[in-house]
Design a protein around this motif. Sequence first.
Motif, PDB file in Angstrom:
ATOM      1  N   HIS A   1       0.856  -1.182   0.000  1.00 54.32           N
ATOM      2  CA  HIS A   1       0.000   0.000   0.000  1.00 54.32           C
ATOM      3  C   HIS A   1       0.895   1.237   0.000  1.00 54.32           C
ATOM      4  N   ASN A   2       0.309   2.384  -0.242  1.00 60.15           N
ATOM      5  CA  ASN A   2       1.144   3.569  -0.432  1.00 60.15           C
ATOM      6  C   ASN A   2       1.610   4.214   0.870  1.00 60.15           C
ATOM      7  N   GLY A   3       1.249   3.654   2.020  1.00 63.42           N
ATOM      8  CA  GLY A   3       1.773   4.139   3.293  1.00 63.42           C
ATOM      9  C   GLY A   3       1.490   5.609   3.550  1.00 63.42           C
ATOM     10  N   ASN A   4       0.336   6.095   3.083  1.00 63.32           N
ATOM     11  CA  ASN A   4      -0.026   7.512   3.284  1.00 63.32           C
ATOM     12  C   ASN A   4       1.002   8.465   2.679  1.00 63.32           C
TER      13      ASN A   4
ATOM     14  N   TYR B   1      10.115   9.028   0.563  1.00 63.74           N
ATOM     15  CA  TYR B   1      10.986   8.172  -0.246  1.00 63.74           C
ATOM     16  C   TYR B   1      11.257   6.824   0.416  1.00 63.74           C
ATOM     17  N   THR B   2      11.125   6.761   1.743  1.00 66.88           N
ATOM     18  CA  THR B   2      11.190   5.459   2.412  1.00 66.88           C
ATOM     19  C   THR B   2      10.077   4.561   1.905  1.00 66.88           C
ATOM     20  N   ASN B   3       8.881   5.126   1.748  1.00 66.21           N
ATOM     21  CA  ASN B   3       7.751   4.362   1.218  1.00 66.21           C
ATOM     22  C   ASN B   3       7.956   4.008  -0.248  1.00 66.21           C
ATOM     23  N   VAL B   4       8.495   4.942  -1.025  1.00 67.65           N
ATOM     24  CA  VAL B   4       8.768   4.662  -2.443  1.00 67.65           C
ATOM     25  C   VAL B   4       9.712   3.468  -2.565  1.00 67.65           C
ATOM     26  N   ILE B   5      10.793   3.487  -1.787  1.00 66.11           N
ATOM     27  CA  ILE B   5      11.786   2.416  -1.858  1.00 66.11           C
ATOM     28  C   ILE B   5      11.181   1.085  -1.418  1.00 66.11           C
ATOM     29  N   THR B   6      10.392   1.106  -0.351  1.00 67.97           N
ATOM     30  CA  THR B   6       9.740  -0.129   0.120  1.00 67.97           C
ATOM     31  C   THR B   6       8.844  -0.712  -0.957  1.00 67.97           C
ATOM     32  N   LEU B   7       8.045   0.138  -1.597  1.00 71.98           N
ATOM     33  CA  LEU B   7       7.140  -0.347  -2.645  1.00 71.98           C
ATOM     34  C   LEU B   7       7.912  -0.863  -3.854  1.00 71.98           C
ATOM     35  N   GLN B   8       8.975  -0.165  -4.233  1.00 68.99           N
ATOM     36  CA  GLN B   8       9.780  -0.633  -5.371  1.00 68.99           C
ATOM     37  C   GLN B   8      10.352  -2.020  -5.099  1.00 68.99           C
ATOM     38  N   LYS B   9      10.832  -2.246  -3.880  1.00 67.88           N
ATOM     39  CA  LYS B   9      11.393  -3.555  -3.535  1.00 67.88           C
ATOM     40  C   LYS B   9      10.318  -4.637  -3.541  1.00 67.88           C
ATOM     41  N   LYS B  10       9.124  -4.312  -3.057  1.00 66.14           N
ATOM     42  CA  LYS B  10       8.048  -5.297  -3.054  1.00 66.14           C
ATOM     43  C   LYS B  10       7.618  -5.647  -4.479  1.00 66.14           C
TER      44      LYS B  10
ATOM     45  N   SER C   1       2.115   7.144 -10.536  1.00 64.43           N
ATOM     46  CA  SER C   1       2.931   6.194 -11.293  1.00 64.43           C
ATOM     47  C   SER C   1       3.082   4.889 -10.530  1.00 64.43           C
ATOM     48  N   MET C   2       3.330   4.977  -9.218  1.00 63.27           N
ATOM     49  CA  MET C   2       3.485   3.769  -8.418  1.00 63.27           C
ATOM     50  C   MET C   2       2.200   2.961  -8.379  1.00 63.27           C
ATOM     51  N   SER C   3       1.076   3.651  -8.292  1.00 62.02           N
ATOM     52  CA  SER C   3      -0.218   2.965  -8.292  1.00 62.02           C
ATOM     53  C   SER C   3      -0.429   2.194  -9.594  1.00 62.02           C
ATOM     54  N   ARG C   4      -0.094   2.818 -10.733  1.00 60.69           N
ATOM     55  CA  ARG C   4      -0.238   2.140 -12.022  1.00 60.69           C
ATOM     56  C   ARG C   4       0.680   0.926 -12.107  1.00 60.69           C
ATOM     57  N   ILE C   5       1.910   1.083 -11.638  1.00 64.09           N
ATOM     58  CA  ILE C   5       2.878  -0.019 -11.687  1.00 64.09           C
ATOM     59  C   ILE C   5       2.408  -1.194 -10.838  1.00 64.09           C
ATOM     60  N   ILE C   6       1.873  -0.890  -9.647  1.00 68.33           N
ATOM     61  CA  ILE C   6       1.372  -1.961  -8.781  1.00 68.33           C
ATOM     62  C   ILE C   6       0.224  -2.703  -9.460  1.00 68.33           C
ATOM     63  N   GLN C   7      -0.700  -1.959 -10.081  1.00 70.80           N
ATOM     64  CA  GLN C   7      -1.825  -2.606 -10.762  1.00 70.80           C
ATOM     65  C   GLN C   7      -1.335  -3.487 -11.924  1.00 70.80           C
ATOM     66  N   GLU C   8      -0.378  -2.991 -12.696  1.00 75.54           N
ATOM     67  CA  GLU C   8       0.184  -3.786 -13.786  1.00 75.54           C
ATOM     68  C   GLU C   8       0.854  -5.044 -13.249  1.00 75.54           C
ATOM     69  N   THR C   9       1.591  -4.897 -12.158  1.00 75.44           N
ATOM     70  CA  THR C   9       2.299  -6.033 -11.578  1.00 75.44           C
ATOM     71  C   THR C   9       1.327  -7.079 -11.062  1.00 75.44           C
ATOM     72  N   LEU C  10       0.253  -6.645 -10.409  1.00 75.46           N
ATOM     73  CA  LEU C  10      -0.746  -7.594  -9.904  1.00 75.46           C
ATOM     74  C   LEU C  10      -1.459  -8.300 -11.053  1.00 75.46           C
ATOM     75  N   HIS C  11      -1.677  -7.594 -12.145  1.00 79.12           N
ATOM     76  CA  HIS C  11      -2.278  -8.218 -13.335  1.00 79.12           C
ATOM     77  C   HIS C  11      -1.360  -9.319 -13.866  1.00 79.12           C
ATOM     78  N   LEU C  12      -0.064  -9.047 -13.935  1.00 79.42           N
ATOM     79  CA  LEU C  12       0.898 -10.054 -14.390  1.00 79.42           C
ATOM     80  C   LEU C  12       0.948 -11.233 -13.423  1.00 79.42           C
ATOM     81  N   ALA C  13       0.837 -10.941 -12.121  1.00 76.91           N
ATOM     82  CA  ALA C  13       0.841 -12.011 -11.120  1.00 76.91           C
ATOM     83  C   ALA C  13      -0.370 -12.919 -11.305  1.00 76.91           C
ATOM     84  N   ASN C  14      -1.540 -12.326 -11.588  1.00 81.14           N
ATOM     85  CA  ASN C  14      -2.751 -13.125 -11.810  1.00 81.14           C
ATOM     86  C   ASN C  14      -2.634 -13.999 -13.054  1.00 81.14           C
ATOM     87  N   GLN C  15      -1.956 -13.475 -14.077  1.00 79.13           N
ATOM     88  CA  GLN C  15      -1.761 -14.269 -15.298  1.00 79.13           C
ATOM     89  C   GLN C  15      -0.831 -15.450 -15.055  1.00 79.13           C
TER      90      GLN C  15
END
Length: 202
Positions: A105-108, A122-131, A182-196
């Motif tokens: 999640h975007n961690g507020n 940026y701590t949240n950005v880095i955490t999300l990028q790693k996940k 941008s991060m929200s779009r990337i997460i949605q794309e990644t979850l779509h790939l995970a479902n596939q």
Amino acid sequence: RHRLISLLNFEKTEKVDFDNNEDNLLVNGIQVDLVYYTDDYDVPVITDVTEYCLPDYSVMGNIDTIRNGIILCGDDYLSGLKEQCADYKDGLGENIIIDNLNHLHNGNMDVYVERNNPTEFYTNVITLQKKVFNILSAINKKYIGGYKWMYRELSAMKTAPEGLGEKFSAMFSDDKHEVIESMSRIIQETLHLANQTYPNLN
């Protein structure tokens, strides 16, 4: 260990780093770390990942090294380990995705923009990028060997959002509100790939 250093004609830079089980060496002026593990340590924890599908990230770093490493000696023993590490089970990929979904999640981040707190933002950005990277590694059936070569590995992934490395890098100079979108779009794309790739996962 000393015999291997002698055979390869490496130059030791300092005494062994016992915390990391490694010697710091110089090869043609380039630092190389010679990490030392025994089979009574390696084999049980490798089996935890390869057979029982436990998402242990430090062990996966060792497995990544075994899987991609070049055998210099001890082929009879190490080729068996390589074979054990070659098969990436779907159960491991699913467990890694589940593990990284728990806090995806975007961690507020928008709150930190309003508070003018770039450190937490940026701590949240880095955490999300790693996940996202962890999930994409599972989708591409790659053991996670850490993040120091993350951008090179992203560029080599067959299944990933297009231009992801460039998008990740740009997040540290883009407008912060654009970063959140941008991060929200990337997460949605990644979850779509995970479902596939793993259709049994919700």
